[in-house]
Design an enzyme around this catalytic site. Structure first.
Site, PDB file in Angstrom:
ATOM      1  N   ASP A  25       0.876  -1.163   0.000  1.00 53.48           N
ATOM      2  CA  ASP A  25       0.000   0.000   0.000  1.00 53.48           C
ATOM      3  C   ASP A  25       0.917   1.217   0.000  1.00 53.48           C
ATOM      4  O   ASP A  25       1.486   1.578   1.021  1.00 53.48           O
ATOM      5  CB  ASP A  25      -0.899  -0.041   1.247  1.00 53.48           C
ATOM      6  CG  ASP A  25      -1.743   1.226   1.411  1.00 53.48           C
ATOM      7  OD1 ASP A  25      -1.668   2.105   0.535  1.00 53.48           O
ATOM      8  OD2 ASP A  25      -2.463   1.308   2.421  1.00 53.48           O
ATOM      9  N   LYS A  87       3.225  11.096  -3.528  1.00 51.77           N
ATOM     10  CA  LYS A  87       2.161  10.454  -4.316  1.00 51.77           C
ATOM     11  C   LYS A  87       1.324  11.480  -5.072  1.00 51.77           C
ATOM     12  O   LYS A  87       0.829  11.209  -6.158  1.00 51.77           O
ATOM     13  CB  LYS A  87       1.279   9.641  -3.371  1.00 51.77           C
ATOM     14  CG  LYS A  87       0.260   8.750  -4.052  1.00 51.77           C
ATOM     15  CD  LYS A  87      -0.429   7.890  -3.010  1.00 51.77           C
ATOM     16  CE  LYS A  87      -1.497   7.002  -3.624  1.00 51.77           C
ATOM     17  NZ  LYS A  87      -2.114   6.152  -2.574  1.00 51.77           N
ATOM     18  N   GLU A 186      -7.158   0.663  -4.753  1.00 55.30           N
ATOM     19  CA  GLU A 186      -7.198   0.608  -3.286  1.00 55.30           C
ATOM     20  C   GLU A 186      -8.550   0.133  -2.752  1.00 55.30           C
ATOM     21  O   GLU A 186      -8.592  -0.754  -1.899  1.00 55.30           O
ATOM     22  CB  GLU A 186      -6.818   1.962  -2.698  1.00 55.30           C
ATOM     23  CG  GLU A 186      -5.323   2.225  -2.784  1.00 55.30           C
ATOM     24  CD  GLU A 186      -4.958   3.699  -2.674  1.00 55.30           C
ATOM     25  OE1 GLU A 186      -5.844   4.510  -2.317  1.00 55.30           O
ATOM     26  OE2 GLU A 186      -3.803   4.037  -2.960  1.00 55.30           O
ATOM     27  N   ASP A 208     -12.938   5.753   2.901  1.00 53.79           N
ATOM     28  CA  ASP A 208     -11.503   5.813   3.212  1.00 53.79           C
ATOM     29  C   ASP A 208     -11.149   7.219   3.712  1.00 53.79           C
ATOM     30  O   ASP A 208     -11.022   8.151   2.919  1.00 53.79           O
ATOM     31  CB  ASP A 208     -10.717   5.453   1.941  1.00 53.79           C
ATOM     32  CG  ASP A 208      -9.206   5.474   2.169  1.00 53.79           C
ATOM     33  OD1 ASP A 208      -8.752   5.938   3.234  1.00 53.79           O
ATOM     34  OD2 ASP A 208      -8.469   5.026   1.272  1.00 53.79           O
TER      35      ASP A 208
END
Lengths: 626, 107
Positions: A25, A87, A186, A208
């Site tokens: 992850d 990211k 994800e 999330d």
């Protein structure tokens, strides 16, 4: 003595041949690595027992870059060389980054590369290289924990990542010396961790809420395939905001002025964070802080007060939830399971609100920080071949349609969105003009009708098409998407077999909001898109008719037509030209019909003339069929 | 003689079996491969075959083929941690020598 793991029946491997695989992850704030051992998927800890690796890399003039906690602690001392949240830069172009630039403390190096480069003490580094450092660290950790070299990994990416961002992530994996078995969305990974892929078909919502971002994804399981129905979110909402609310409350209570220094603010945030975490189980927590003058303040923070402070923040997640449901075309009651992901979903208030919103208890048995990595590890284990053949292999789908630009700036979809991958589709195209020997192909991604509203992925050209009349050449264009959602496009002329192809190299350049809103836009603009398409189609047809007519008139118009006849045709053509530049597709259509009617006699006579010319000097029996 | 498990090993096996949600026990065995003759096999067992020998220790059924048993009789299965790595270990009194890695052995 080697340490062994329990295999599935009949799946034992020879010594030194263990099919070691891991799921990674690669997060904005933290990253994790997990693996399946003796059938159990677990995240792997480092030497200090820590599972979360802060996604922070610090470059130094000498020696290896520091990664993780070490780098994080140096962030305030050495901000320019310490790269966090890389990211957000993955797969982005220089122009995009300038947009984000206001919030980024890094120095960018102007370069010729399409990728932005960050200036550090160790030289210029790309976001891909920074991510590779994080991956290398996790690779080392996994190989130490598993006692051997990794056969392959699955890396997770947000569902809304486009091709460029996926390619950049895969490049980072390769650079870290990893064999990337595939990239996995994800939310899909989180659903897999709960075994929802083995369950009955239905709609799953993945909620999330991380440290700094919020994502909601609506997935539909259909014949073992997860389709991403919709995604929405807030790229600036997360647990850090909870901490800030609590810190402000402490300042108010303790009488600390608003102009607290950077260092004191950081200490306060830390205290706030600890209090927040304690309130997950306790109903009240004692908070102690030191004021700048050395005096102390202490007080109780109850869960009720905390809920009051953070209530508005939790409320903010409901907008995206509603949007995601609307985009998916479903109601909250249609959702069969809700999965919680991200550390901030430990907050009891968040759980309560989610349960209320979807009217069902969310799944929360698996640590929400680890659930994505665990799902990735389960996929990696299957892909590495540690499961019997009959175990279902999860498939994924492409999130946005892929297609080509055709005349008039229209996007022709070759592979529609939600097609399961890997996949290949082909379609034939032809030339627009007589004698055309080259064709330019423009690959686009998106669900809008006009190319200008889609994302440009790549452009390439096919040359050496044999000259033929317009529409006679046959060019077969094949789109192929591999298991990671990466695209290659091939164009082949069918007569001579000339070929040209392109791997979709990421053409960086799409802003945050654009990615997230692309799908939404295609729904919101469906009507005007359809009208725009009708107009463009008629315009293209008008151009084709006028082009052919002008060519014919130049060729033999004066020979065949009388002056009077010529005027009629020219008038109709002029009217078509005027209508073409207007915006009424019906008017263009009528004008095209008028031109065709005015010139039908002329076309018939041309045909006769050319047949006569072709036959001149031949005897009739030469044309008899034998 | 018999096959036994340490407390650590039994606890782990039980945890893994529970997590897997099915299986009657643990199958141990040997196969002729590897750099030094024999290699250990450790798998979940979904069924007991006709000529299998079954031991039970600390609530765990250990299932073993009679051909493998001659190489393994008296073995104690342990679960150990070495640095970051953790896994099962065969403490096998029949072993004369093993390869450097310990994944295969000779009797």
């Amino acid at each position: 003595m080697a340490l062994l793991q329990i295999s599935e029946p009949g799946e034992s491997t020879a010594p030194h041949q263990h099919r070691l695989a891991a799921g990674i992850d690669l997060g904005t704030t933290n990253s994790l690595v997990a693996s399946v051992r003796s059938g159990l998927a677990e995240t792997l800890a480092d030497e200090l027992g820590e599972h979360l690796l802060p996604s922070v890399v610090r470059y130094r003039a000498e020696g290896e870059p520091q990664v993780g906690r070490e780098a994080l602690s140096a962030a305030t001392r050495d901000p320019l060389n310490t790269i966090a949240s890389v990211k957000r830069l993955m797969g982005r172009g220089v122009e995009d980054v300038k947009g984000l630039g206001a919030h980024l403390p890094y120095e960018f190096v102007p370069g010729t590369s399409a990728m932005p480069l960050l200036h550090t003490a160790a030289g210029a580094v790309s976001p891909v290289e920074v991510s590779a450092e994080i991956l290398k660290n996790l690779k080392r950790r996994a190989e130490n924990a598993l006692g051997g070299e990794l056969r392959g990994v699955v890396i997770t990416v947000p569902a809304y990542f486009d091709d460029a961002q996926r390619q950049a992530t895969k490049d980072a994996g390769r650079l870290a010396g990893l064999h990337v078995l595939r990239l996995l969305n994800e939310p899909t990974a989180a659903a897999v961790a709960y075994g929802l892929d083995q369950g009955s078909e239905g709609v799953t919502a993945i909620y999330d809420l991380g440290g700094g971002t919020f994502d909601i994804s609506i997935l539909r399981l259909n014949k073992g395939v997860f389709e991403v129905m919709s995604t929405a979110g807030d790229t600036a909402l997360g647990g850090d905001d909870f901490d800030r609310s609590v810190a402000l409350w402490i300042m108010q209570q303790a009488g600390i002025p608003d102009d607290a220094g950077h260092a004191q603010m950081r200490r306060l945030m830390q205290v706030a964070r600890s209090a927040k975490e304690a309130l997950t189980d306790a109903s009240s927590v004692e908070v102690k802080v030191e004021r700048n003058d050395g005096s102390h303040w202490s007080g109780d923070l109850t869960r009720a007060t905390f809920d009051e402070l953070c209530g508005p923040l939790v409320q903010k997640t409901q907008g995206p939830c509603r949007r995601a449901l609307r985009d998916a075309g479903i109601r909250a009651g249609d959702v069969k399971a809700v999965v919680l992901v991200g550390g901030s979903t430990r907050v009891p208030l968040v759980r309560r609100r989610v349960a209320e919103f979807f009217d069902r208890e969310p799944l929360a048995d698996i640590d929400p920080d680890k659930v994505v990595a665990i799902g990735a590890a389960i996929q990696a284990d299957i892909l590495a071949g540690n499961k019997p053949e009959d175990e279902m292999l999860l498939l994924d789908v492409i999130p946005l349609s892929l297609g080509l630009e055709t005349m008039g700036g229209l996007a022709e979809k070759i592979i529609p969105r939600n097609t399961t991958i890997p996949t290949a589709r082909a379609q034939e195209f032809t030339t627009f003009k007589d004698g055309q020997t080259a064709m330019s192909l423009h690959v686009v991604q998106g669900d809008r009708e006009l190319v200008s509203d889609c994302r440009s992925l790549a452009k390439f050209e096919l040359h050496d098409i044999p000259p033929m009349t317009a529409g006679a050449a046959r060019i077969r264009v094949t789109f192929q998407v591999d298991a990671d959602g990466l695209l290659s496009v091939t164009a082949e002329e069918q007569v001579r077999g000339v070929k040209s192809s392109i791997e979709v190299k990421p053409s960086y350049g799409l802003s945050d909001s654009e990615i997230e809103h692309m799908l939404k836009d295609s729904i919101a603009h469906a009507q005007e898109d359809m009208e725009a398409r009708r107009l463009r189609e008629q315009q293209v047809e008008a151009d084709r008719v006028l082009e052919a007519l002008q060519a014919a008139l130049a060729d033999d118009g004066d020979k065949i037509l009388t002056g009077q006849e010529r005027v009629v045709i020219d008038t109709a053509a002029r009217q078509l030209g005027a209508a073409r530049d207007g915006s009424d597709p019906q008017a263009i259509k009528r004008a095209i019909e008028a031109v065709e009617a005015a010139s039908s006699d002329y076309v018939a006579r041309r045909m006769n003339t050319s047949i006569r010319e072709a036959m001149a000097g031949h005897r009739v029996d030469e044309f008899k069929s034998t | 003689m018999a096959i036994t498990l340490t407390e650590a090993a039994a606890g782990r096996v039980k945890e893994y079996l529970d997590n897997r949600g099915k299986g009657v026990g643990l199958r141990l065995g040997v196969k002729t491969t590897g750099c030094s003759g024999m290699a250990y096999v450790i798998e979940f067992a979904d069924a007991v075959e006709a000529d299998d020998v079954v031991f039970e220790d600390r609530g765990i059924k250990v299932i073993i083929n009679p051909k493998s048993l001659v190489y393994l009789d008296g073995t104690e299965l342990d679960y150990a941690r070495e640095g970051l790595n953790a896994g099962f270990k065969f403490i096998n009194p029949n072993v004369k020598d093993m390869c450097g890695c310990g994944e295969s052995f000779n009797v």
